[in-house]
Design a protein around this motif. Structure first.
Motif, PDB file in Angstrom:
ATOM      1  N   LEU A 111       0.814  -1.212   0.000  1.00  0.00           N
ATOM      2  CA  LEU A 111       0.000   0.000   0.000  1.00  0.00           C
ATOM      3  C   LEU A 111       0.850   1.266   0.000  1.00  0.00           C
ATOM      4  CD1 LEU A 111      -2.817  -1.159   2.438  1.00  0.00           C
ATOM      5  CD2 LEU A 111      -3.068  -0.640   0.012  1.00  0.00           C
ATOM      6  N   GLN A 112       2.110   1.177   0.424  1.00  0.00           N
ATOM      7  CA  GLN A 112       2.995   2.335   0.330  1.00  0.00           C
ATOM      8  C   GLN A 112       3.281   2.720  -1.117  1.00  0.00           C
ATOM      9  OE1 GLN A 112       4.084   4.487   2.759  1.00  0.00           O
ATOM     10  NE2 GLN A 112       2.506   3.310   3.788  1.00  0.00           N
ATOM     11  N   LYS A 113       3.044   1.791  -2.030  1.00  0.00           N
ATOM     12  CA  LYS A 113       3.273   2.088  -3.443  1.00  0.00           C
ATOM     13  C   LYS A 113       2.203   3.018  -4.005  1.00  0.00           C
ATOM     14  CE  LYS A 113       6.579  -0.670  -2.756  1.00  0.00           C
ATOM     15  NZ  LYS A 113       6.225  -1.025  -1.373  1.00  0.00           N
ATOM     16  N   LEU A 114       1.224   3.364  -3.186  1.00  0.00           N
ATOM     17  CA  LEU A 114       0.255   4.380  -3.591  1.00  0.00           C
ATOM     18  C   LEU A 114       0.851   5.784  -3.550  1.00  0.00           C
ATOM     19  CD1 LEU A 114      -2.903   3.102  -1.660  1.00  0.00           C
ATOM     20  CD2 LEU A 114      -2.490   2.965  -4.113  1.00  0.00           C
ATOM     21  N   GLN A 115       2.022   5.925  -2.908  1.00  0.00           N
ATOM     22  CA  GLN A 115       2.657   7.241  -2.814  1.00  0.00           C
ATOM     23  C   GLN A 115       2.818   7.929  -4.169  1.00  0.00           C
ATOM     24  OE1 GLN A 115       6.116   7.847  -0.275  1.00  0.00           O
ATOM     25  NE2 GLN A 115       5.650   5.974   0.827  1.00  0.00           N
ATOM     26  N   PRO A 116       3.315   7.219  -5.201  1.00  0.00           N
ATOM     27  CA  PRO A 116       3.461   7.899  -6.494  1.00  0.00           C
ATOM     28  C   PRO A 116       2.140   8.429  -7.048  1.00  0.00           C
ATOM     29  CG  PRO A 116       4.728   5.874  -6.469  1.00  0.00           C
ATOM     30  CD  PRO A 116       3.901   5.880  -5.226  1.00  0.00           C
ATOM     31  N   LEU A 117       1.056   7.682  -6.863  1.00  0.00           N
ATOM     32  CA  LEU A 117      -0.243   8.143  -7.361  1.00  0.00           C
ATOM     33  C   LEU A 117      -0.649   9.454  -6.702  1.00  0.00           C
ATOM     34  CD1 LEU A 117      -2.274   4.799  -7.474  1.00  0.00           C
ATOM     35  CD2 LEU A 117      -1.240   6.028  -9.387  1.00  0.00           C
ATOM     36  N   PHE A 118      -0.533   9.510  -5.378  1.00  0.00           N
ATOM     37  CA  PHE A 118      -0.876  10.735  -4.660  1.00  0.00           C
ATOM     38  C   PHE A 118       0.038  11.892  -5.072  1.00  0.00           C
ATOM     39  CE2 PHE A 118      -2.291   7.592  -1.247  1.00  0.00           C
ATOM     40  CZ  PHE A 118      -3.616   7.670  -1.629  1.00  0.00           C
ATOM     41  N   ALA A 119       1.337  11.599  -5.199  1.00  0.00           N
ATOM     42  CA  ALA A 119       2.293  12.658  -5.528  1.00  0.00           C
ATOM     43  C   ALA A 119       2.081  13.193  -6.936  1.00  0.00           C
ATOM     44  CB  ALA A 119       3.725  12.134  -5.370  1.00  0.00           C
ATOM     45  N   ILE A 120       1.806  12.305  -7.891  1.00  0.00           N
ATOM     46  CA  ILE A 120       1.598  12.736  -9.272  1.00  0.00           C
ATOM     47  C   ILE A 120       0.373  13.636  -9.368  1.00  0.00           C
ATOM     48  CG2 ILE A 120       0.932  11.925 -11.567  1.00  0.00           C
ATOM     49  CD1 ILE A 120       2.754   9.493 -11.021  1.00  0.00           C
ATOM     50  N   LEU A 121      -0.700  13.227  -8.700  1.00  0.00           N
ATOM     51  CA  LEU A 121      -1.916  14.037  -8.734  1.00  0.00           C
ATOM     52  C   LEU A 121      -1.681  15.418  -8.127  1.00  0.00           C
ATOM     53  CD1 LEU A 121      -4.577  11.345  -7.736  1.00  0.00           C
ATOM     54  CD2 LEU A 121      -4.238  12.379  -9.987  1.00  0.00           C
ATOM     55  N   MET A 122      -0.982  15.468  -6.998  1.00  0.00           N
ATOM     56  CA  MET A 122      -0.718  16.754  -6.351  1.00  0.00           C
ATOM     57  C   MET A 122       0.274  17.594  -7.141  1.00  0.00           C
ATOM     58  SD  MET A 122      -0.739  15.878  -2.267  1.00  0.00           S
ATOM     59  CE  MET A 122      -0.754  17.610  -1.839  1.00  0.00           C
ATOM     60  N   ALA A 123       1.253  16.941  -7.801  1.00  0.00           N
ATOM     61  CA  ALA A 123       2.233  17.676  -8.600  1.00  0.00           C
ATOM     62  C   ALA A 123       1.569  18.348  -9.796  1.00  0.00           C
ATOM     63  CB  ALA A 123       3.342  16.738  -9.061  1.00  0.00           C
ATOM     64  N   ARG A 124       0.635  17.648 -10.415  1.00  0.00           N
ATOM     65  CA  ARG A 124      -0.080  18.227 -11.555  1.00  0.00           C
ATOM     66  C   ARG A 124      -0.997  19.363 -11.100  1.00  0.00           C
ATOM     67  NH1 ARG A 124      -0.237  15.499 -16.383  1.00  0.00           N
ATOM     68  NH2 ARG A 124      -2.274  16.385 -16.838  1.00  0.00           N
ATOM     69  N   TRP A 125      -1.560  19.211  -9.922  1.00  0.00           N
ATOM     70  CA  TRP A 125      -2.519  20.183  -9.417  1.00  0.00           C
ATOM     71  C   TRP A 125      -1.832  21.431  -8.865  1.00  0.00           C
ATOM     72  CZ3 TRP A 125      -4.734  20.087  -3.910  1.00  0.00           C
ATOM     73  CH2 TRP A 125      -5.663  21.111  -3.742  1.00  0.00           C
ATOM     74  N   LEU A 126      -0.814  21.232  -8.017  1.00  0.00           N
ATOM     75  CA  LEU A 126      -0.177  22.353  -7.331  1.00  0.00           C
ATOM     76  C   LEU A 126       1.010  22.937  -8.089  1.00  0.00           C
ATOM     77  CD1 LEU A 126      -0.231  21.015  -3.658  1.00  0.00           C
ATOM     78  CD2 LEU A 126      -1.737  22.730  -4.670  1.00  0.00           C
ATOM     79  N   LEU A 127       1.854  22.064  -8.653  1.00  0.00           N
ATOM     80  CA  LEU A 127       3.083  22.541  -9.299  1.00  0.00           C
ATOM     81  C   LEU A 127       2.946  22.689 -10.813  1.00  0.00           C
ATOM     82  CD1 LEU A 127       5.751  20.437  -7.351  1.00  0.00           C
ATOM     83  CD2 LEU A 127       4.778  22.665  -6.777  1.00  0.00           C
ATOM     84  N   LYS A 128       1.809  22.246 -11.357  1.00  0.00           N
ATOM     85  CA  LYS A 128       1.560  22.344 -12.803  1.00  0.00           C
ATOM     86  C   LYS A 128       2.650  21.636 -13.604  1.00  0.00           C
ATOM     87  CE  LYS A 128      -1.778  25.080 -11.571  1.00  0.00           C
ATOM     88  NZ  LYS A 128      -3.162  24.553 -11.444  1.00  0.00           N
ATOM     89  N   GLU A 129       3.132  20.511 -13.102  1.00  0.00           N
ATOM     90  CA  GLU A 129       4.192  19.789 -13.789  1.00  0.00           C
ATOM     91  C   GLU A 129       3.632  19.022 -14.984  1.00  0.00           C
ATOM     92  OE1 GLU A 129       6.469  17.261 -11.304  1.00  0.00           O
ATOM     93  OE2 GLU A 129       7.351  18.907 -10.144  1.00  0.00           O
ATOM     94  N   SER A 130       4.333  19.110 -16.103  1.00  0.00           N
ATOM     95  CA  SER A 130       3.963  18.322 -17.269  1.00  0.00           C
ATOM     96  C   SER A 130       4.680  16.977 -17.203  1.00  0.00           C
ATOM     97  CB  SER A 130       4.346  19.064 -18.549  1.00  0.00           C
ATOM     98  OG  SER A 130       5.736  19.317 -18.575  1.00  0.00           O
ATOM     99  N   LEU A 131       4.028  15.942 -17.710  1.00  0.00           N
ATOM    100  CA  LEU A 131       4.587  14.601 -17.655  1.00  0.00           C
ATOM    101  C   LEU A 131       5.010  14.154 -19.049  1.00  0.00           C
ATOM    102  CD1 LEU A 131       1.988  12.889 -15.298  1.00  0.00           C
ATOM    103  CD2 LEU A 131       4.140  13.984 -14.679  1.00  0.00           C
ATOM    104  N   PRO A 132       6.083  13.381 -19.168  1.00  0.00           N
ATOM    105  CA  PRO A 132       6.482  12.866 -20.482  1.00  0.00           C
ATOM    106  C   PRO A 132       5.438  11.894 -21.020  1.00  0.00           C
ATOM    107  CG  PRO A 132       7.763  11.846 -18.733  1.00  0.00           C
ATOM    108  CD  PRO A 132       6.977  12.936 -18.089  1.00  0.00           C
ATOM    109  N   LYS A 133       5.441  11.695 -22.341  1.00  0.00           N
ATOM    110  CA  LYS A 133       4.446  10.826 -22.960  1.00  0.00           C
ATOM    111  C   LYS A 133       4.541   9.391 -22.452  1.00  0.00           C
ATOM    112  CE  LYS A 133       4.078  13.487 -27.251  1.00  0.00           C
ATOM    113  NZ  LYS A 133       4.242  13.478 -28.737  1.00  0.00           N
ATOM    114  N   SER A 134       5.725   8.970 -22.133  1.00  0.00           N
ATOM    115  CA  SER A 134       5.924   7.582 -21.698  1.00  0.00           C
ATOM    116  C   SER A 134       5.769   7.393 -20.200  1.00  0.00           C
ATOM    117  CB  SER A 134       7.325   7.111 -22.112  1.00  0.00           C
ATOM    118  OG  SER A 134       8.318   7.960 -21.532  1.00  0.00           O
ATOM    119  N   PHE A 135       5.410   8.462 -19.477  1.00  0.00           N
ATOM    120  CA  PHE A 135       5.372   8.378 -18.018  1.00  0.00           C
ATOM    121  C   PHE A 135       4.370   7.329 -17.544  1.00  0.00           C
ATOM    122  CE2 PHE A 135       4.012   9.639 -13.780  1.00  0.00           C
ATOM    123  CZ  PHE A 135       5.224   9.855 -13.152  1.00  0.00           C
ATOM    124  N   GLY A 136       3.185   7.295 -18.129  1.00  0.00           N
ATOM    125  CA  GLY A 136       2.168   6.333 -17.714  1.00  0.00           C
ATOM    126  C   GLY A 136       2.631   4.900 -17.872  1.00  0.00           C
TER     127      GLY A 136
END
Length: 318
Positions: A111-136
Motif C-alpha cells: 500500500l505504500q506504493k500508492l505514494q506515487p499516485l498521490f504525488a503525481i496528482l498533487m504535482a499536476r494540481w499544485l506545481l503544474k508539472e507536465s509529464l512525459p508521454k511515456s510516463f504512464g
C-alpha cells in the motif's frame, strides 16, 4: 560565457540529482528493521517522539547556520511547512509504525506504493508539472515490478476484509502524507535550500509529537536491564540517523533539481532494499519473480534518468 557555464553545470547536475533521490529513498528500506524491534518496548507515538528529539539535536545547529534562509519564507509557505512536518514527518511516521504493528507487513508495504499516485496528482494540481508521454507506461512497469518484488505471482489479498483493516488504513494514510510531502517539499525548495527544509521538517514536528505523547498517556515500558536498554538506544539512534536524517538530506538535495513526479518514481528503490534486508536479516531466499521485479524497477529508473539527461541537453546547448 558565465551563462553557458551555468547551463552546462545544470545539465551535469540533473542525473546525479535523480540518483540522490534514489539513494535517499533506498535508505528507507532499512526503516522497518529498526522500527519493528523498537515496538517491543515503545508505542508508535513514543518511537516517533524519541526519533525526532535525536533528529532535532543534530539539525538545530544546521538550522542556526542557515537561519538567514528563514527570511525567504512567506506566509504561503506555512501550509507546505506544516504539511511536511506535521503530516509527512509526525503523523505519517506514527501511522506507518502503527501499520507495521497492527497490519500484515506485506499489505503495509504494498500500500505504500500508492505514494506515487498521490504525488503525481498533487504535482499536476499544485506545481503544474507536465509529464512525459511515456510516463504512464513507465509508471505501470514500475508498479508491476514492485508487485513482483512483494508478492511474486500470488494474490496479495483473499477478500475485502484483508484490505479494510486498521493496519492497511494506517498505511494508506501514511502513503498519502508522504506522497504529498514530496510535492510540498519540492515547492519549498523553490524558496530555500534543502538543509533548511530538512531542519524545519523535524523541528516543527516536535511540538505536535510531544502533545500526542502526553495525550496518549501510555506508560513508558523501557527494559530495565542495561544491555537491553543499550540495544533499544542503539536501534533508536540508527533509526533516526540512517532512514531518518541521512536519507532525507540526500532526498531533498536531489529533489531540489528534479520534478516531484520524477522523484516519486525514484522512491520505488525502497522495495529493492526491502528484499535485500529480508534476505540478509531473515534468511529469505530471493525468488525468480523478485529478481524480475528488481530488474523492472531499475530499468524504469534508468530510462527516466536517461530521459532527464536528454531533456537537459537543449538547455545546455542554449
Amino acid at each position: 560565457m558565465s551563462h553557458l557555464s551555468t547551463s552546462l553545470f545544470k545539465h551535469q547536475a540533473v542525473k546525479p540529482a535523480f540518483w540522490f533521490v534514489v539513494l535517499g529513498a533506498a535508505l528507507w528500506g532499512v526503516d522497518p528493521l529498526f522500527r519493528i524491534i523498537l515496538l517491543d518496548s515503545l508505542t508508535s507515538t513514543q518511537i516517533a517522539l524519541l526519533e525526532h528529539i535525536i533528529l532535532v539535536l543534530f539539525m538545530a545547529p544546521v538550522m542556526w547556520k542557515h537561519r538567514q534562509e528563514l527570511r525567504k519564507l512567506r506566509l504561503r509557505h506555512l501550509g507546505a511547512l506544516l504539511f511536511i512536518s506535521w503530516g509527512g514527518s509526525a503523523l505519517a511516521t506514527i501511522m506507518f509504525t502503527k501499520g507495521l504493528e497492527t497490519g500484515d507487513l506485506n499489505a503495509v508495504l504494498l500500500l505504500q506504493k500508492l505514494q506515487p499516485l498521490f504525488a503525481i496528482l498533487m504535482a499536476r494540481w499544485l506545481l503544474k508539472e507536465s509529464l512525459p508521454k511515456s510516463f504512464g507506461t513507465l509508471f505501470i512497469v514500475a508498479i508491476v515490478g514492485t508487485y513482483l518484488l512483494t508478492f511474486g505471482f500470488k494474490l496479495p489479498f483473499t477478500n475485502l476484509n484483508d484490505i479494510i483493516q486498521v493496519g492497511s488504513l494506517m498505511s494508506i494514510g501514511a502513503a498519502l502524507l508522504w506522497g504529498g510531502s514530496t510535492v510540498m517539499g519540492r515547492y519549498l525548495l523553490g524558496a530555500v535550500n534543502y538543509e533548511t527544509v530538512t531542519s524545519l521538517r523535524f523541528i516543527l514536528a516536535l511540538p505536535l509529537l510531544l502533545a500526542l505523547v502526553i495525550g496518549e498517556r501510555q506508560v513508558w515500558t523501557l527494559p530495565g536491564e542495561s544491555g537491553a536498554l543499550a540495544l533499544v538506544g542503539l536501534n533508536l539512534l540508527l533509526q533516526a540517523l540512517l532512514p531518518g536524517l541521512l536519507s532525507l538530506l540526500l532526498y531533498y538535495k536531489g529533489l531540489s533539481a528534479i520534478k516531484a513526479s520524477y522523484a516519486t518514481l525514484a522512491e520505488l528503490s525502497f522495495p529493492m532494499v526491502g528484499v535485500m534486508i529480508n534476505w540478509i536479516a531473515f534468511q529469505q531466499v530471493v525468488t525468480v519473480t523478485q529478481v524480475a521485479g528488481f530488474l523492472m524497477i531499475w530499468a524504469t529508473l534508468l530510462i527516466i534518468s536517461r530521459q532527464q539527461e536528454r531533456n537537459a541537453q537543449p538547455l545546455a546547448a542554449a
